[in-house]
Design a protein around this motif. Structure first.
Motif, PDB file in Angstrom:
ATOM      1  N   VAL A 260     -31.183 -42.311  77.079  1.00  0.00           N
ATOM      2  CA  VAL A 260     -32.013 -42.398  75.879  1.00  0.00           C
ATOM      3  C   VAL A 260     -31.767 -43.733  75.179  1.00  0.00           C
ATOM      4  N   GLU A 261     -32.855 -44.450  74.893  1.00  0.00           N
ATOM      5  CA  GLU A 261     -32.783 -45.769  74.271  1.00  0.00           C
ATOM      6  C   GLU A 261     -33.403 -45.692  72.864  1.00  0.00           C
ATOM      7  N   PRO A 262     -32.584 -45.390  71.847  1.00  0.00           N
ATOM      8  CA  PRO A 262     -33.135 -45.184  70.505  1.00  0.00           C
ATOM      9  C   PRO A 262     -33.144 -46.447  69.654  1.00  0.00           C
ATOM     10  N   PHE A 263     -34.153 -46.540  68.796  1.00  0.00           N
ATOM     11  CA  PHE A 263     -34.236 -47.605  67.796  1.00  0.00           C
ATOM     12  C   PHE A 263     -34.807 -47.016  66.511  1.00  0.00           C
ATOM     13  N   LEU A 264     -34.307 -47.481  65.375  1.00  0.00           N
ATOM     14  CA  LEU A 264     -34.994 -47.274  64.118  1.00  0.00           C
ATOM     15  C   LEU A 264     -35.952 -48.450  63.988  1.00  0.00           C
ATOM     16  N   SER A 265     -37.247 -48.173  63.904  1.00  0.00           N
ATOM     17  CA  SER A 265     -38.257 -49.221  63.985  1.00  0.00           C
ATOM     18  C   SER A 265     -39.199 -49.187  62.793  1.00  0.00           C
ATOM     19  N   VAL A 266     -39.839 -50.331  62.557  1.00  0.00           N
ATOM     20  CA  VAL A 266     -40.833 -50.448  61.487  1.00  0.00           C
ATOM     21  C   VAL A 266     -42.024 -51.232  62.029  1.00  0.00           C
ATOM     22  N   ARG A 267     -43.159 -51.100  61.340  1.00  0.00           N
ATOM     23  CA  ARG A 267     -44.320 -51.903  61.688  1.00  0.00           C
ATOM     24  C   ARG A 267     -44.516 -52.949  60.600  1.00  0.00           C
ATOM     25  N   GLU A 268     -44.505 -54.219  61.011  1.00  0.00           N
ATOM     26  CA  GLU A 268     -44.667 -55.323  60.070  1.00  0.00           C
ATOM     27  C   GLU A 268     -45.771 -56.250  60.551  1.00  0.00           C
TER      28      GLU A 268
ATOM     29  N   THR B 264     -36.991 -44.415  72.726  1.00  0.00           N
ATOM     30  CA  THR B 264     -37.182 -43.496  71.605  1.00  0.00           C
ATOM     31  C   THR B 264     -37.140 -44.276  70.297  1.00  0.00           C
ATOM     32  N   ARG B 265     -38.321 -44.771  69.918  1.00  0.00           N
ATOM     33  CA  ARG B 265     -38.431 -45.533  68.670  1.00  0.00           C
ATOM     34  C   ARG B 265     -38.774 -44.583  67.523  1.00  0.00           C
ATOM     35  N   ILE B 266     -38.002 -44.706  66.465  1.00  0.00           N
ATOM     36  CA  ILE B 266     -38.096 -43.785  65.333  1.00  0.00           C
ATOM     37  C   ILE B 266     -38.570 -44.560  64.112  1.00  0.00           C
ATOM     38  N   CYS B 267     -39.811 -44.312  63.701  1.00  0.00           N
ATOM     39  CA  CYS B 267     -40.369 -44.962  62.516  1.00  0.00           C
ATOM     40  C   CYS B 267     -40.584 -43.898  61.448  1.00  0.00           C
ATOM     41  N   LEU B 268     -39.809 -43.964  60.385  1.00  0.00           N
ATOM     42  CA  LEU B 268     -39.886 -42.941  59.339  1.00  0.00           C
ATOM     43  C   LEU B 268     -41.208 -42.975  58.593  1.00  0.00           C
ATOM     44  N   GLY B 269     -41.953 -44.061  58.744  1.00  0.00           N
ATOM     45  CA  GLY B 269     -43.235 -44.174  58.059  1.00  0.00           C
ATOM     46  C   GLY B 269     -44.435 -43.925  58.947  1.00  0.00           C
TER      47      GLY B 269
ATOM     48  N   VAL C 237     -44.581 -54.008  65.890  1.00  0.00           N
ATOM     49  CA  VAL C 237     -43.409 -53.145  65.800  1.00  0.00           C
ATOM     50  C   VAL C 237     -42.148 -54.000  65.890  1.00  0.00           C
ATOM     51  N   ARG C 238     -41.243 -53.772  64.958  1.00  0.00           N
ATOM     52  CA  ARG C 238     -39.955 -54.477  64.965  1.00  0.00           C
ATOM     53  C   ARG C 238     -38.832 -53.452  64.945  1.00  0.00           C
ATOM     54  N   ASN C 239     -37.878 -53.620  65.859  1.00  0.00           N
ATOM     55  CA  ASN C 239     -36.709 -52.746  65.886  1.00  0.00           C
ATOM     56  C   ASN C 239     -35.661 -53.264  64.918  1.00  0.00           C
ATOM     57  N   ASP C 240     -35.144 -52.389  64.078  1.00  0.00           N
ATOM     58  CA  ASP C 240     -34.106 -52.750  63.118  1.00  0.00           C
ATOM     59  C   ASP C 240     -32.768 -52.792  63.854  1.00  0.00           C
ATOM     60  N   LEU C 241     -32.211 -53.977  64.003  1.00  0.00           N
ATOM     61  CA  LEU C 241     -30.965 -54.146  64.744  1.00  0.00           C
ATOM     62  C   LEU C 241     -29.752 -54.302  63.839  1.00  0.00           C
ATOM     63  N   SER C 242     -29.869 -53.849  62.604  1.00  0.00           N
ATOM     64  CA  SER C 242     -28.699 -53.809  61.737  1.00  0.00           C
ATOM     65  C   SER C 242     -27.760 -52.709  62.227  1.00  0.00           C
ATOM     66  N   THR C 243     -26.489 -52.868  61.947  1.00  0.00           N
ATOM     67  CA  THR C 243     -25.501 -51.900  62.419  1.00  0.00           C
ATOM     68  C   THR C 243     -25.813 -50.494  61.926  1.00  0.00           C
ATOM     69  N   ASP C 244     -26.115 -50.349  60.654  1.00  0.00           N
ATOM     70  CA  ASP C 244     -26.381 -49.020  60.098  1.00  0.00           C
ATOM     71  C   ASP C 244     -27.610 -48.381  60.726  1.00  0.00           C
ATOM     72  N   ALA C 245     -28.642 -49.189  61.009  1.00  0.00           N
ATOM     73  CA  ALA C 245     -29.861 -48.647  61.616  1.00  0.00           C
ATOM     74  C   ALA C 245     -29.583 -48.151  63.030  1.00  0.00           C
ATOM     75  N   VAL C 246     -28.811 -48.905  63.800  1.00  0.00           N
ATOM     76  CA  VAL C 246     -28.487 -48.482  65.159  1.00  0.00           C
ATOM     77  C   VAL C 246     -27.675 -47.193  65.127  1.00  0.00           C
ATOM     78  N   ILE C 247     -26.736 -47.091  64.209  1.00  0.00           N
ATOM     79  CA  ILE C 247     -25.917 -45.877  64.085  1.00  0.00           C
ATOM     80  C   ILE C 247     -26.795 -44.675  63.723  1.00  0.00           C
ATOM     81  N   LYS C 248     -27.737 -44.861  62.820  1.00  0.00           N
ATOM     82  CA  LYS C 248     -28.625 -43.763  62.439  1.00  0.00           C
ATOM     83  C   LYS C 248     -29.503 -43.340  63.608  1.00  0.00           C
ATOM     84  N   SER C 249     -29.980 -44.310  64.393  1.00  0.00           N
ATOM     85  CA  SER C 249     -30.807 -43.971  65.554  1.00  0.00           C
ATOM     86  C   SER C 249     -30.010 -43.161  66.575  1.00  0.00           C
ATOM     87  N   ILE C 250     -28.727 -43.490  66.723  1.00  0.00           N
ATOM     88  CA  ILE C 250     -27.866 -42.733  67.636  1.00  0.00           C
ATOM     89  C   ILE C 250     -27.728 -41.294  67.161  1.00  0.00           C
ATOM     90  N   ALA C 251     -27.473 -41.126  65.871  1.00  0.00           N
ATOM     91  CA  ALA C 251     -27.283 -39.784  65.313  1.00  0.00           C
ATOM     92  C   ALA C 251     -28.495 -38.898  65.579  1.00  0.00           C
TER      93      ALA C 251
END
Length: 316
Positions: A189-197, A157-162, A201-215
């Motif tokens: 469920v395997e969530p990621f906050l992701s972006v396209r660069e 479950t990759r989540i790209c806000l853009g 596609v790159r998954n944001d592995l910062s702590t805050d991004a992982v926490i937001k993806s969980i939420a």
């Protein structure tokens, strides 16, 4: 017809005909897969305090064949099956997460006796696809997993806000969670906050991004009763695990650091409350030194294999 699993060693057979039996069975007796699934001995059951070790093998179905610097490491199905059988022969490996094609091969090989079985549900977001975030459910369905006697299904479950395709994936994930829950099957469920660069596609592995993806992910579906999280090991895992009460398995990914560093990070994360175990694929199936059995054994040694006495735990 079934085949005998490989012994728990690191001897990879190079006979190109070693899996010809599978082609024969698929050609002459395709119903053998369903019979093997029905006859399979199930895992004895999940227990609180006993962490589980699941080997992942669903990458090829998304066109992701690379491991490290080798872009086609997972392309040879015979070698992949060799490596999976070596891993599954270790009694401390509890099960497998696989796409339907690999799952069917392993059933015919008799390699899933007494194992947990998780099917890979959405593989439509192919690696590098122009609409990769529209990650459609092209693999196992909840009904198919129930028929196989599986324990659950996994969804990326990759989540790209853009990217507008994200909402399609979120909706499909929610429906899959409900469909699994109706059958009392686990939704991993395997969530990621992701972006396209630069087109990738790159998954944001910062702590805050992982926490937001969980939420976001843990709120999908009309019930979370059967939902698990599958999360990367990142910095500040204490904060990450504080974000959920759901059973969580750690994923391995394609490591960019040494194997010792990876194992050390897993060991620290496995000590945290709520972590139910590991779901790892490429890191262990294709270790840098080629020692599949050794990598699997080392990873298994990191897990808690004892079930605590709940009465004693409460009284302390």
């Amino acid at each position: 017809m079934t085949l005998t699993p490989l012994a728990s060693n690191n001897a990879l057979d190079d006979d190109p005909r070693r899996y010809a039996h599978l082609s024969t069975i698929r050609l002459e007796d395709p119903d053998a897969i369903a019979r093997a699934a029905k006859a399979r001995r199930r895992h004895p059951g999940l227990k609180y305090g006993k962490q589980n070790f699941i080997v992942a093998a669903d990458h090829p179905a998304r066109g992701a064949l690379a491991v490290g610097s080798d872009p086609v490491a997972m392309a040879d199905r015979r070698q992949l099956l060799d490596r999976l059988q070596i891993a599954l022969a270790n009694p401390d490996v509890d099960g497998v997460l696989a796409s339907p094609d690999i799952m069917d091969d392993l059933l015919l090989l008799g390699a899933l006796e007494g194992k947990l079985v998780f099917g890979s549900m959405n593989r439509g977001g192919l690696a590098g696809l122009v609409n990769e975030f529209d990650d459609r459910f092209t693999g196992h369905t909840a009904a198919a997993l129930e028929a196989l006697g599986a324990d659950g299904g996994k969804m990326l479950t990759r989540i790209c806000l853009g990217d507008p395709d994200t909402v399609v994936t979120l909706e499909a994930t929610a429906k899959a969670i409900d469909s699994l829950a109706e059958r009392k099957l686990i939704a991993m469920v395997e969530p990621f906050l992701s972006v396209r660069e630069n087109g990738r596609v790159r998954n944001d592995l910062s702590t805050d991004a992982v926490i937001k993806s969980i939420a976001i992910a843990e709120g999908l579906g009309s019930t979370s009763a059967y939902t698990w999280m599958k999360l990367p090991v990142v910095a500040n895992m204490e904060r990450v695990m504080a974000a959920t009460t759901m059973p969580t398995v750690l994923l391995g990914g394609d490591p960019d650091s040494s194997q010792d560093e990876v194992f050390a990070s897993w060991q620290a994360a496995l000590a945290l409350p709520g972590v139910q175990g590991l779901t790892v694929g490429r890191t262990l199936l294709y270790p840098a030194d080629g020692d599949v059995a050794g990598a699997v054994a080392t990873a298994a040694s990191l897990l808690n294999h004892t079930t605590p006495n709940r009465t004693e735990e409460v009284s302390e």
